[in-house]
Design an enzyme around this catalytic site. Structure first.
Site, PDB file in Angstrom:
ATOM      1  N   GLU A 173       6.503  -7.943   0.939  1.00 24.53           N
ATOM      2  CA  GLU A 173       6.091  -9.142   1.516  1.00 24.53           C
ATOM      3  C   GLU A 173       5.663 -10.060   0.551  1.00 24.53           C
ATOM      4  OE1 GLU A 173       3.416  -7.787   4.588  1.00 24.53           O
ATOM      5  OE2 GLU A 173       4.971  -6.653   5.758  1.00 24.53           O
ATOM      6  N   ASN A 215      10.829  -5.446  -0.276  1.00 18.85           N
ATOM      7  CA  ASN A 215      10.834  -5.063   1.224  1.00 18.85           C
ATOM      8  C   ASN A 215      10.178  -6.249   1.736  1.00 18.85           C
ATOM      9  OD1 ASN A 215      11.513  -3.063   3.294  1.00 18.85           O
ATOM     10  ND2 ASN A 215       9.354  -2.822   3.357  1.00 18.85           N
ATOM     11  N   HIS A 251      11.110  -5.729  11.788  1.00 24.17           N
ATOM     12  CA  HIS A 251      10.111  -5.795  13.030  1.00 24.17           C
ATOM     13  C   HIS A 251      10.657  -7.029  13.914  1.00 24.17           C
ATOM     14  CE1 HIS A 251       7.897  -2.825  11.121  1.00 24.17           C
ATOM     15  NE2 HIS A 251       7.357  -3.365  10.034  1.00 24.17           N
ATOM     16  N   GLU A 281      11.864  -0.596   8.653  1.00 25.61           N
ATOM     17  CA  GLU A 281      10.637  -0.557   9.473  1.00 25.61           C
ATOM     18  C   GLU A 281      11.001  -0.862  10.852  1.00 25.61           C
ATOM     19  OE1 GLU A 281       7.138  -2.223   7.842  1.00 25.61           O
ATOM     20  OE2 GLU A 281       7.857  -1.431   5.879  1.00 25.61           O
ATOM     21  N   ASP A 283      11.674  -1.744  14.400  1.00 22.52           N
ATOM     22  CA  ASP A 283      10.839  -1.417  15.731  1.00 22.52           C
ATOM     23  C   ASP A 283      11.163  -2.775  16.461  1.00 22.52           C
ATOM     24  OD1 ASP A 283       8.855  -3.140  14.638  1.00 22.52           O
ATOM     25  OD2 ASP A 283       7.392  -1.521  14.668  1.00 22.52           O
TER      26      ASP A 283
HETATM   27  C1  XIL Z   1       1.646  -0.554   9.206  1.00 25.30           C
HETATM   28  C2  XIL Z   1       1.254   0.850   9.721  1.00 25.30           C
HETATM   29  O1  XIL Z   1       2.220   1.149  10.358  1.00 25.30           O
HETATM   30  C3  XIL Z   1      -0.170   0.874  10.266  1.00 25.30           C
HETATM   31  O2  XIL Z   1      -0.715   2.157  10.410  1.00 25.30           O
HETATM   32  C4  XIL Z   1      -1.046   0.248   9.383  1.00 25.30           C
HETATM   33  O3  XIL Z   1      -2.385   0.267  10.048  1.00 25.30           O
HETATM   34  C5  XIL Z   1      -0.427  -1.117   8.972  1.00 25.30           C
HETATM   35  O4  XIL Z   1       0.594  -1.227   8.558  1.00 25.30           O
HETATM   36  N1  XIL Z   1       4.755  -3.988   7.014  1.00 25.30           N
HETATM   37  C6  XIL Z   1       4.698  -2.930   6.164  1.00 25.30           C
HETATM   38  C7  XIL Z   1       4.144  -1.514   6.787  1.00 25.30           C
HETATM   39  O5  XIL Z   1       5.276  -2.741   5.208  1.00 25.30           O
HETATM   40  O6  XIL Z   1       3.500  -0.802   5.929  1.00 25.30           O
HETATM   41  C8  XIL Z   1       3.080  -1.832   7.870  1.00 25.30           C
HETATM   42  O7  XIL Z   1       2.673  -0.502   8.462  1.00 25.30           O
HETATM   43  C9  XIL Z   1       3.889  -2.572   9.069  1.00 25.30           C
HETATM   44  C10 XIL Z   1       4.310  -4.072   8.377  1.00 25.30           C
END
Ligand code: XIL
Length: 380
Positions: A173, A215, A251, A281, A283
């Site tokens: 990020e 990432n 996300h 990741e 969702d």
């Molecule tokens: C999130 C986790 O799922 C949570 O448990 C934590 O509190 C915050 O981070 N981008 C990322 C992940 O790269 O590491 C993040 O994970 C979600 C957003």
């Protein structure tokens, strides 16, 4: 979008169990082919789910769900890969300068090993969930000091996990939506180009087996941000600094999901640079409560994302960010939204589960309504 104070929000989080009657089966998964099986048949390396060590799961008080959770996570064949959701982050691995703690990360890494799951490792240099000593305003690091802090952190963490990681998210990020570098202690003191190059250069010397990834989120449709990441990849390649992959966090939101074509274009944009791509990741959150409409939108969102990965050479795998709604990060960080994963609180499956299976079995429709697109890799 990503709140800066995730941890404090988490402490306040109190989220109702996401559950909806969706007419689906019980989620019992030993007797059917799991998502990882379908993914491998479709030519991917894995379909995985991130998971946390029990001590770090989003919600306490759900211990009674653990046996069923563990069965699906580790034994069902649904997932061939995992990522520790938190345990390898700077906050946990180097909470004070020079003191390393791998307890939480090791829990997931050793479960992955025990159950023969591929391990993606996450994340080395990130502005969030950073140990407070690194970006405390009183630190005032010189460039040299911050360089050696980055090198020491990456060296210690990667050395500890050497040989265990299929891939490492080396930098996470680093960009804003407009393609400029995000403000962080790293970009402020060293500049974006320099800290990213340093991170990848350092990582490249430590574990030859691990693929090195950049990432980020919102890379799923072409945009100024995807262009900036493409530029970064080319820049590293021109300097002969090893970068092997781009992770698209994915996300997504059910209500405004990318189309299949947008996903395909974004993934191709990276793959054509010669790096591999993974959805790291995935969702798809929705406005609560879940209902037939938003669950159908969610199904399409999952299907588009996974379908695009299957269709584009160079997209090698998909990871969902946990699989069980009560352990999702979403409700704590996006108030009013939730039910982002594939299993509800009662372990019944979302309709989106079938969407993923459809995507993995060549049933993803083109946007033009002309029927299924050719998927290169499905073998009957
Ligand atoms: C999130 C986790 O799922 C949570 O448990 C934590 O509190 C915050 O981070 N981008 C990322 C992940 O790269 O590491 C993040 O994970 C979600 C957003």
């Amino acid at each position: 979008m990503h709140t800066k104070s995730l941890l404090s929000l988490l402490a306040l989080a109190s989220v109702p169990l996401a559950s909806a009657s969706n007419g689906k089966g019980s989620g019992k998964s030993c007797s059917h082919k799991g998502l990882d099986w379908y993914a491998k048949k479709a030519g991917l390396k894995y379909f995985g789910a991130a998971t946390d060590s029990p001590g770090q799961r989003e919600r306490a008080g759900l211990e009674s769900a653990y046996p069923k959770y563990d069965e699906i996570m580790w034994k069902s064949g649904e997932f061939g890969q995992t990522t520790p959701t938190n345990g390898q982050k700077w906050l946990f691995t180097e909470p004070t300068q020079g003191t390393f703690n791998f307890t939480e990360g090791d829990i997931v890494a050793s479960l992955a090993h025990q159950h023969h799951k591929l391990l993606r490792c996450h994340a080395l240099v990130w502005h969030s969930q950073l140990a407070p000593w690194v970006d405390s305003s009183s630190a005032n690091w010189t460039k040299d000091e911050l360089r050696s802090i980055i090198v020491s952190h990456i060296t210690n963490v990667m050395t500890h996990y050497k040989g265990q990681c299929y891939a490492w998210d080396v930098v996470n990020e680093a960009f804003n939506e407009d393609g400029t570098y995000r403000e962080s202690v790293f970009s402020t003191v060293l500049g974006g180009d320099e800290f990213i190059q340093l991170a990848f250069e350092t990582a490249s010397k430590l574990d030859p087996q691990a693929k090195l990834y950049y990432n980020d989120y919102n890379l799923e449709s072409p945009s100024a941000k995807t262009e900036a990441v493409r530029k970064l990849v080319r820049q590293l390649q021109n300097k002969k600094i090893k970068i092997d992959g781009v992770g698209l966090q994915a996300h997504l939101t059910a209500e405004s999901r990318p189309t299949l074509d947008e996903h395909v274009a974004a993934i191709k944009g990276f793959a054509e640079l010669g790096v591999e791509v993974a959805l790291t990741e995935l969702d798809v959150r929705l406005e609560m409560p879940a209902n037939a409409t938003n669950l159908a939108q969610q199904k399409e969102a999952y299907k588009n994302a996974v379908g695009a990965c299957v269709q584009v050479d160079g997209c090698i795998g998909v990871t969902i960010w946990d699989f069980y709604d009560p352990f999702s990060w979403v409700p704590a960080v996006f108030p009013g939204e939730g039910a982002a994963l594939l299993w509800f609180g009662d372990f019944s499956r979302h309709p989106a589960y079938e969407g993923v299976v459809e995507a993995l079995t060549n049933k993803t429709q083109g946007h033009n309504g002309k029927g299924p697109r050719g998927v290169k890799r499905w073998v009957a």
